[in-house]
Design an enzyme around this catalytic site. Sequence first.
Site, PDB file in Angstrom:
ATOM      1  CG  ASP A  49      -1.954  -1.087   1.189  1.00 55.58           C
ATOM      2  OD1 ASP A  49      -2.239  -1.587   0.092  1.00 55.58           O
ATOM      3  OD2 ASP A  49      -2.481  -1.430   2.268  1.00 55.58           O
ATOM      4  CE1 TYR A  79       3.773  -7.026   4.649  1.00 58.73           C
ATOM      5  CE2 TYR A  79       3.385  -9.290   5.318  1.00 58.73           C
ATOM      6  CZ  TYR A  79       3.401  -8.318   4.339  1.00 58.73           C
ATOM      7  OH  TYR A  79       3.048  -8.637   3.050  1.00 58.73           O
ATOM      8  CG  ASP A 121      -5.402   1.809   6.394  1.00 57.35           C
ATOM      9  OD1 ASP A 121      -6.195   2.769   6.442  1.00 57.35           O
ATOM     10  OD2 ASP A 121      -4.904   1.419   5.316  1.00 57.35           O
ATOM     11  NE  ARG A 157      -4.911  -2.909   4.074  1.00 56.13           N
ATOM     12  CZ  ARG A 157      -5.826  -2.967   3.130  1.00 56.13           C
ATOM     13  NH1 ARG A 157      -6.988  -2.332   3.296  1.00 56.13           N
ATOM     14  NH2 ARG A 157      -5.635  -3.645   2.029  1.00 56.13           N
TER      15      ARG A 157
END
Length: 297
Positions: free
Chosen positions: A47, A75, A89, A180
């Site tokens: 993103d 992550y 988010d 997310r």
Amino acid sequence: MKSKKDMNDINGIIVINKEKGYTSHDVVAKLRRILNTRKIGHTGTLDPEATGVLPVCIGKATKICDMILNSQKEYIAGIKFGITTDTQDIFGNVISQKEPCASIEEIKEAILSFEGEIEQIPPMYSAIKVDGKKLYEYARSGVEVERTSRKVKIEKIEICEVSKENALIKVSCSKGTYIRTLCDDIGKKLGFGACMESLVRTKSSIFDIEKSIKIDDLNLDNYKDYIINIDEVFLDYEKIVVNDEIKMRLINGAKSTLDKDEGKYRVYDKDGNFICVGKVIFYNKRNVIVSEKLFYV
């Protein structure tokens, strides 16, 4: 300066540390201009507000884009408790706000409960296609599309920091995992909601953030320092060297008898050129090798 022909001979992977504001497409477009070559592909969308590891394949290395895309990822994600948004988010429109009302131990327990194989419903703000149209295109038009849940695997969650308002977690997961959505699901389990506050991809396949470079720091004078050879992706496979006859048969898609155990190998010619990932199989009462992924041509 290299000629256009020379630049088109680049083959390998460059690990870009994507910064906020860039899309994955932006990174590829800029790298095409820097290296003056068209044959480039990225290995998994990040993103615009997310940062971190984006391996970019160049030349013959584009043949392994799908392999890296389907690999394990790691992550570091920030979670904000008590808020839910339409994008899952912190950058989306707020849907609900509620005072977090769990103890630290309850929050830790909820987070760690998502380790293992889980079901996820892909978020509306994602690039998954339904009837030829991306979900985020429906979402931007205010249309909610029914999505089917799918299995993903959370290999490990490490809680780096945690309070009653926020948490920072490190997640090792399978392809197709939406961090997310993981944050949103953690909030649902706690009963007061949550959304993702930040996201850094620290690893994709064998590529990690320590060996990456920001796109604005890459240029014709230093790009060679960051090129990773294609065969480094396959270092788990045993290396074998073949003669010219077997080399030509592999290049032409033919089988060759080879006295090796069944399995996959890194195959080189006598001059040290990486030819292919070869697969030894039992065929017609003998072991033969065939090219599974050819890189010589």
